[in-house]
Scaffold this motif. Sequence first.
Motif, PDB file in Angstrom:
ATOM      1  N   ALA A  47       0.829  -1.216   0.000  1.00 19.17           N
ATOM      2  CA  ALA A  47       0.000   0.000   0.000  1.00 19.17           C
ATOM      3  C   ALA A  47       0.857   1.258   0.000  1.00 19.17           C
ATOM      4  O   ALA A  47       0.600   2.207   0.731  1.00 19.17           O
ATOM      5  N   ASN A  48       1.867   1.268  -0.836  1.00 16.77           N
ATOM      6  CA  ASN A  48       2.863   2.347  -0.814  1.00 16.77           C
ATOM      7  C   ASN A  48       3.017   2.925  -2.218  1.00 16.77           C
ATOM      8  O   ASN A  48       4.129   3.089  -2.721  1.00 16.77           O
ATOM      9  N   TYR A  49       1.886   3.253  -2.822  1.00 21.96           N
ATOM     10  CA  TYR A  49       1.863   3.563  -4.248  1.00 21.96           C
ATOM     11  C   TYR A  49       2.756   4.761  -4.617  1.00 21.96           C
ATOM     12  O   TYR A  49       3.551   4.695  -5.555  1.00 21.96           O
ATOM     13  N   GLU A  50       2.612   5.846  -3.897  1.00 21.42           N
ATOM     14  CA  GLU A  50       3.336   7.058  -4.302  1.00 21.42           C
ATOM     15  C   GLU A  50       4.853   6.847  -4.297  1.00 21.42           C
ATOM     16  O   GLU A  50       5.540   7.284  -5.224  1.00 21.42           O
ATOM     17  N   GLU A  51       5.338   6.213  -3.275  1.00 17.25           N
ATOM     18  CA  GLU A  51       6.796   6.026  -3.196  1.00 17.25           C
ATOM     19  C   GLU A  51       7.289   5.128  -4.332  1.00 17.25           C
ATOM     20  O   GLU A  51       8.327   5.388  -4.946  1.00 17.25           O
ATOM     21  N   ILE A  52       6.530   4.085  -4.608  1.00 21.12           N
ATOM     22  CA  ILE A  52       6.939   3.189  -5.693  1.00 21.12           C
ATOM     23  C   ILE A  52       6.861   3.911  -7.041  1.00 21.12           C
ATOM     24  O   ILE A  52       7.766   3.814  -7.880  1.00 21.12           O
ATOM     25  N   ALA A  53       5.792   4.669  -7.242  1.00 24.47           N
ATOM     26  CA  ALA A  53       5.661   5.414  -8.505  1.00 24.47           C
ATOM     27  C   ALA A  53       6.791   6.435  -8.630  1.00 24.47           C
ATOM     28  O   ALA A  53       7.365   6.623  -9.710  1.00 24.47           O
ATOM     29  N   ASP A  54       7.116   7.082  -7.537  1.00 23.76           N
ATOM     30  CA  ASP A  54       8.208   8.053  -7.519  1.00 23.76           C
ATOM     31  C   ASP A  54       9.527   7.375  -7.911  1.00 23.76           C
ATOM     32  O   ASP A  54      10.342   7.935  -8.655  1.00 23.76           O
ATOM     33  N   TYR A  55       9.698   6.167  -7.434  1.00 22.97           N
ATOM     34  CA  TYR A  55      10.906   5.402  -7.757  1.00 22.97           C
ATOM     35  C   TYR A  55      10.929   5.041  -9.247  1.00 22.97           C
ATOM     36  O   TYR A  55      11.915   5.269  -9.960  1.00 22.97           O
ATOM     37  N   VAL A  56       9.814   4.487  -9.704  1.00 22.61           N
ATOM     38  CA  VAL A  56       9.743   4.061 -11.114  1.00 22.61           C
ATOM     39  C   VAL A  56       9.962   5.259 -12.029  1.00 22.61           C
ATOM     40  O   VAL A  56      10.736   5.205 -12.991  1.00 22.61           O
ATOM     41  N   TYR A  57       9.297   6.355 -11.713  1.00 20.10           N
ATOM     42  CA  TYR A  57       9.378   7.553 -12.549  1.00 20.10           C
ATOM     43  C   TYR A  57      10.814   8.083 -12.647  1.00 20.10           C
ATOM     44  O   TYR A  57      11.277   8.444 -13.724  1.00 20.10           O
ATOM     45  N   ASN A  58      11.499   8.115 -11.522  1.00 18.98           N
ATOM     46  CA  ASN A  58      12.830   8.728 -11.488  1.00 18.98           C
ATOM     47  C   ASN A  58      13.968   7.778 -11.852  1.00 18.98           C
ATOM     48  O   ASN A  58      15.076   8.238 -12.111  1.00 18.98           O
ATOM     49  N   ARG A  59      13.680   6.472 -11.845  1.00 20.12           N
ATOM     50  CA  ARG A  59      14.814   5.542 -11.945  1.00 20.12           C
ATOM     51  C   ARG A  59      14.700   4.452 -13.004  1.00 20.12           C
ATOM     52  O   ARG A  59      15.715   3.941 -13.453  1.00 20.12           O
ATOM     53  N   VAL A  60      13.514   4.066 -13.335  1.00 15.06           N
ATOM     54  CA  VAL A  60      13.365   2.906 -14.235  1.00 15.06           C
ATOM     55  C   VAL A  60      13.099   3.413 -15.661  1.00 15.06           C
ATOM     56  O   VAL A  60      12.037   3.969 -15.938  1.00 15.06           O
ATOM     57  N   GLY A  61      14.062   3.206 -16.530  1.00 12.37           N
ATOM     58  CA  GLY A  61      13.948   3.739 -17.895  1.00 12.37           C
ATOM     59  C   GLY A  61      13.038   2.900 -18.781  1.00 12.37           C
ATOM     60  O   GLY A  61      13.468   2.342 -19.792  1.00 12.37           O
TER      61      GLY A  61
END
Lengths: 182, 800
Positions: free
Chosen positions: B618-632
């Motif tokens: 249940a940690n959507y924002e942090e995971i999305a923040d990670y994907v957005y900034n790091r996963v190409g």
Amino acid sequence: MSAKLRPGQTAEIAGPKHAMVFPKPTVVASMIKRAKRPLLVIGSKAPEIVTDDGDLIDYAIKIGKKGKLTIAATGHLIGEFKKRKAKNVYSIPFMNLGDRLRDTDWNGFDGKGHYDLVIFAGSQYYMEWLVLSGLKNFAPNLRTISLGNLYQPNASWAIGTVNHSEWMSILKEIIENLEEKK
Amino acid sequence: MRHIISIQLFNYGRRQRRTLSKKDLNIKIDELESSLGTIKGLEIQIGRITDEEWEEPMGPTPFPSVGTFRDWDKKLLNRYKPFYMPLCDLCCLCTYGKCDLTGDKKGACGIDQKAQQSRIVLLACCIGASTHTAHARHMLNHLLEEFGRDYLLDVALNTNVEAPHIRLVCGYKPKTIGDLEEALDYVETQLVQLTAAAHTGQEGDNLDFESKAFHAGMLDHVAMEIADISQISTLGFPKGVSEAPLAQMGFGSIDTKKAVVMCIGHNVLPSVDIIDYLMEHDLFDKVEIGGLCCTAHDNTRYDNRAKILGPISWQLRYVRSGIPDLVVIDEQCIRLDIVEEAEKIGAPVIATSEKSMMGLPDRTHDDPDAIVADLVSGRQKGVVILEPRKVGEVVVKTAMAVSPKRKEFKEPSKEKLFENMEKCRGCLECVMACPNNLPIMDAVKACAEGDLSLLSELQPLCVGCGRCESACPEDLSIISYMYAASADQCKDECFQVRVGSGAITDVEIREVGRGIVFGEIPGILALVGCANYPKGGGEVAKIAEEFLKRRFIVLATGCSAMDLATTLDEEGQNLYEQYPGVFDAGGLVNVGSCVSNSHITGATIKIANIFAKRPLRANYEEIADYVYNRVGAVGIAWGAMSQKAASIAAGCWRLGIPVIVGPHGSKYRRNLLGRKDKEEDWITLDARTGDDMYIGPVPEHLFYAAETIEEAIVMTAKLSMRPNDTTKGRAVKLSHYIDLSKKYYGTMPDDLELFVRGESDLPFTMKVELLEYLKKKGWEEGKIGMPDPTLLDRMIRRKK
């Protein structure tokens, strides 16, 4: 005249506000001449459009040179202009261009101010239709012209739907009437 | 005496104190000492049993509601502002209207043009997400009935994170297929809320509509995940690439001497029962089962003796070929005139879903032999059968009985197929009706004079919509002409397609996580979606090949996964045969059908969780923040057509994954575009210090319609850059961006200075040339920062 108002794809009917069709090519030329900051947008289909002495890119270069227009090459077209040593040509994706044209704070490619007249040719019909729709709705003070041979209802002005040979003579006449600006 | 008691009250979409109801109650007692004794770690939840095996603490946003991620969405929407392009200037949704919304006009309800366009986007995403959700519901209900609630989920080999979306969004860990129901209940509840927001007199702000569209997208990925992991677990589908064999695709894959069943749609359940019946009765040598669209993928996942006939664009062409003896429709992407078309070739239709009954009589409760008799005799052109077991029996018996009677249809003469073409008036209606303005009229006229070449050339470019025929005043069968002009070639076409492998395993994520996050694997490219291409499906193969050569990880689903199989090299091999089917640099993985798209976004979530150890629950924002900034990761839906494609894309947007669509994708009415010329838009937080930092425009856009394939290729390389790239990673990505710009644009990129943070970012072999270029551009070393990037204040570790 009614045939000229027929959109280039059967179902592409716009809303109540739709483009006027030019009565004659000289009007296009004089509108370009009167504009202070005109921009010519050339789309990715331009190399496929055959003219008497080349393709639509050659015509675009002539229009740009005679009318002293900045040219925006969309898609991957910039290379073609570079090959032909055209000047004052910028590369930009079509969607980005539409987005910037609706922004009144955008100062153009050269930073000298927003464009007051934008002329479109050589784009995918439905994409041009949509970009012009975006501009019609969200850039109300921007005048737009479609130089394509299929009527673009969302432009301010359009050539309308005409056959290829008629289209070519219209473009030629426009070029002839664009005296080189000093 | 110490009392530590926390009470969490859940409602779908809310986590707050509220009036108690049975379904909402969750009492958690960490430690309680009283006169009765000591209680530790007690959690009582009425409505479901909390999973005690998942030790990870509950995150901040279990079962998020419509507005929970509004702030996150607006962070993205502030950077990627919508550029609206109305497909219609009017609103005609209520009886006040039609209202003209052109420019600054407002409708009778007060809505303006921006809000109206975003409202339509929301509706499209709701339709798309509802479609996958309804699919998941049908699938799950059936599987629960057949396998029971306690049937264990078994999604992928060596995989603990079996349902990344459910864990991330809902905050629980499903163990059995019965556990999936709660997530599905939640999705259905939320979709009703979202659809209600589009009613007249509800939402009025365009960005709030957009945020809701993102919410629909997020829900869609949960629903797709439910549909796919339930079928993978129960139906024996491959559980990872090592289990995915090859299957055959194309006209040439079909043995027309057998009775041919053609299954159209997306829901595999009826096909499963047909295949089971064939196996139980040892009839595979007498009946050929082929599929169109995603059902075809899932048929081959069930049994790779099933054939993939082709993508959605081949549907009409395939019927006109006369080959199918019987047509089975399940749901989604079915031509709505299929009954009429099938009747023309003497093939009965069996509808198997309440969502697509096509006006046919419901024979679910009738005796199978009586139904077969009515279909074989032609007394009924088609029937509805909603009981899968009965579908299997009726389909096989009918196809075998009908086939010998259909000889005249199975091999129609060219004279018959070319009938009436000399009647062409030259009116151009076909060209004006064609989505790609193909020169149909010239081709038909040339064919009438004996030159088949023009029509044959149009065949691979045709999207198969049939609008040309509908527009023709002479009712000419143009699609049939196109097929006939290239029938000899079509009949020989047989391509190998790797069967959909399903979820990416945890082991694969561990092996590539570092390379992706640090940019050393230049990116993940997902080729997804439908077949509404501007210049044929071959372009998908061209895109895939370009990035496979550059050692991107290339994933594919749906029609795109089929179309990229149709281009062969000089040795007659396609990309599935040339490149390894592994989730690694230079690997090509067919993930599966539409609902398998959840595994692509799921893989990015798993990178954040498994590789980077970010809390998932249940940690959507942090995971999305990670994907957005790091996963190409970049998605390309080159032929995106449907509302489902819109909602799939919306699920990517909320996770911060950019999506490129082909030119027809501009008809989704808006793009989400960054402005690289506005430095203020590209300020991010450094999680180490809380400082603001300029990071350059990475990734530049969130949703973007490309005009040409060349533009899409160059943009893909650019959109794979992320602020977190290491210098080595950025150098690799820049080298691809520069090389592709030179190859397809004939020139250096004109914005390179926005992506070079320091000299060490420059590809070594081009360093001298690039430094000279950058000098001319006034580039400054260090202007672009290399933070520990985040958009979330709460991720800052040491605030000043």
